[in-house]
Design an enzyme around this catalytic site. Structure first.
Site, mmCIF file in Angstrom:
data_model
loop_
_atom_site.group_PDB
_atom_site.id
_atom_site.type_symbol
_atom_site.label_atom_id
_atom_site.label_comp_id
_atom_site.label_asym_id
_atom_site.label_seq_id
_atom_site.Cartn_x
_atom_site.Cartn_y
_atom_site.Cartn_z
ATOM 1 N N ASN A 195 16.725 24.477 20.552
ATOM 2 C CA ASN A 195 15.464 23.784 21.424
ATOM 3 C C ASN A 195 15.746 25.591 22.229
ATOM 4 O OD1 ASN A 195 17.857 24.077 22.386
ATOM 5 N ND2 ASN A 195 16.633 21.654 22.973
ATOM 6 N N ASP B 30 31.185 21.735 27.773
ATOM 7 C CA ASP B 30 30.324 20.848 28.065
ATOM 8 C C ASP B 30 30.949 19.732 27.526
ATOM 9 O OD1 ASP B 30 29.907 21.527 25.472
ATOM 10 O OD2 ASP B 30 27.789 22.072 25.961
ATOM 11 N N HIS C 287 18.679 26.076 24.373
ATOM 12 C CA HIS C 287 19.518 25.092 24.641
ATOM 13 C C HIS C 287 20.710 26.621 24.670
ATOM 14 C CE1 HIS C 287 21.872 21.556 22.574
ATOM 15 N NE2 HIS C 287 22.523 23.247 22.517
ATOM 16 N N GLU D 61 19.931 22.440 29.145
ATOM 17 C CA GLU D 61 17.973 22.704 28.058
ATOM 18 C C GLU D 61 17.285 22.554 29.029
ATOM 19 O OE1 GLU D 61 19.081 20.961 24.886
ATOM 20 O OE2 GLU D 61 18.916 18.809 25.328
HETATM 21 P P1 PGA Z 1 25.348 23.930 16.340
HETATM 22 O O1 PGA Z 1 25.061 23.708 17.942
HETATM 23 O O2 PGA Z 1 26.529 25.007 16.145
HETATM 24 O O3 PGA Z 1 26.020 22.942 16.332
HETATM 25 O O4 PGA Z 1 24.233 24.580 15.741
HETATM 26 C C1 PGA Z 1 25.272 24.931 18.633
HETATM 27 C C2 PGA Z 1 24.074 24.519 20.039
HETATM 28 O O5 PGA Z 1 24.026 23.429 20.074
HETATM 29 O O6 PGA Z 1 24.710 25.463 21.032
#
Ligand code: PGA
Length: 257
Positions: free
Chosen positions: A150, A81, A152, A157
């Site tokens: 959350n 992304d 995702h 999302e």
């Molecule tokens: P993070 O993000 O590794 O910074 O916790 C993981 C994600 O959002 O997929």
């Protein structure tokens, strides 16, 4: 000698869960796993995440490369992304993150690095281009994933529905807060939108290794593994995949007891 990581299957289908003694141990094992896959197939197509979670994996891979133990000269990479409206030169972009932590320190050929262009004027065309490039490469052989608190995966999302192809997404408040560190700890500077690979490329990856560390991920990990398959927790769709490893530290595994 540390105790061996615990391997826990879950339910009738096999999400293979391993609980390591620490984040560092899981990251080292993950880097070893990736290195082995690249040695077995030098032109491996890797799906790569950004964020805090994979930092130690990149560090380990860079160290392996520096010791002469790993060449990525023929490997191909697709990042998951990128923020909308952010140029690759912007220090907050995921491209800049990858340059800093990985691309700049290993021997990947620049032409084998694939990235979404957050500045593309025609978003639909850019998403179609990215999906086509991935299709042409034969899809992802090995996908490294994190998970949002959350639920995702990449920037798919939680919501009423999920999208299969690469698409533009409106980021949740929680996700913007979680990415504030890239933008001077100011969540208001985190872009409102991003481009992300869709669920199809994720679920069609031949192998998936999902890493999660820390207590803040325990709820999402439990929902992913034990909960219903629902767009409210995009990671729960990985229950439908044939070959998923979920590698955790003890804190992230707390909800699985
Ligand atoms: P993070 O993000 O590794 O910074 O916790 C993981 C994600 O959002 O997929």
């Amino acid at each position: 000698m540390l105790p061996r990581p615990r391997t826990v299957g879950w339910g009738p289908f096999s999400v293979n869960i391993r609980v390591f003694n620490s984040e560092q141990e899981a990251a080292a094992a993950c880097a070893g796993h990736i290195a082995q896959a690249v040695r077995a197939r030098p032109s491996l197509v890797l799906g790569l995440p950004t964020g805090r979670t994979p930092l130690n994996v990149y560090r380990e891979l860079v160290a392996l490369h520096a010791r002469g133990g790993l060449s990525l000269a023929h490997a191909r990479t697709f990042n998951l992304d990128e923020f909308s409206g952010v140029s690759p030169e912007d220090g907050g972009s995921f491209r800049a993150y990858m340059d800093r932590h990985f691309f700049g320190k290993v021997d990947l050929a620049p032409g084998n690095i694939h990235f979404l262009d957050g500045m593309a004027p025609d978003v639909d065309a850019e998403c179609a281009r990215y999906d086509a490039a991935l299709r042409e490469a034969g899809g992802l052989d090995l996908l490294l994933l994190g998970i949002g608190a959350n639920g995702h995966v990449a920037f798919n999302e939680p919501g009423d529905s999920l999208q299969a192809p690469c698409h533009r997404v409106r980021l949740s408040r929680e996700t913007r807060l979680a990415n504030a560190a890239l933008f001077g700890d100011d969540p208001t500077r985190v872009p409102l939108e991003a481009l992300t690979l869709g669920m199809a490329s994720i679920l069609q990856a031949r192998r998936v290794v999902l890493l999660a560390f820390g207590a803040s991920k325990a709820g999402a990990v439990a929902a992913m593994v034990k909960g219903p398959v629902t767009p409210r927790c995009p990671a729960s769709f990985l229950q439908l995949h044939r070959d998923v490893d979920v590698w955790l530290d003890p804190e992230a595994a707390r909800g699985l007891a």
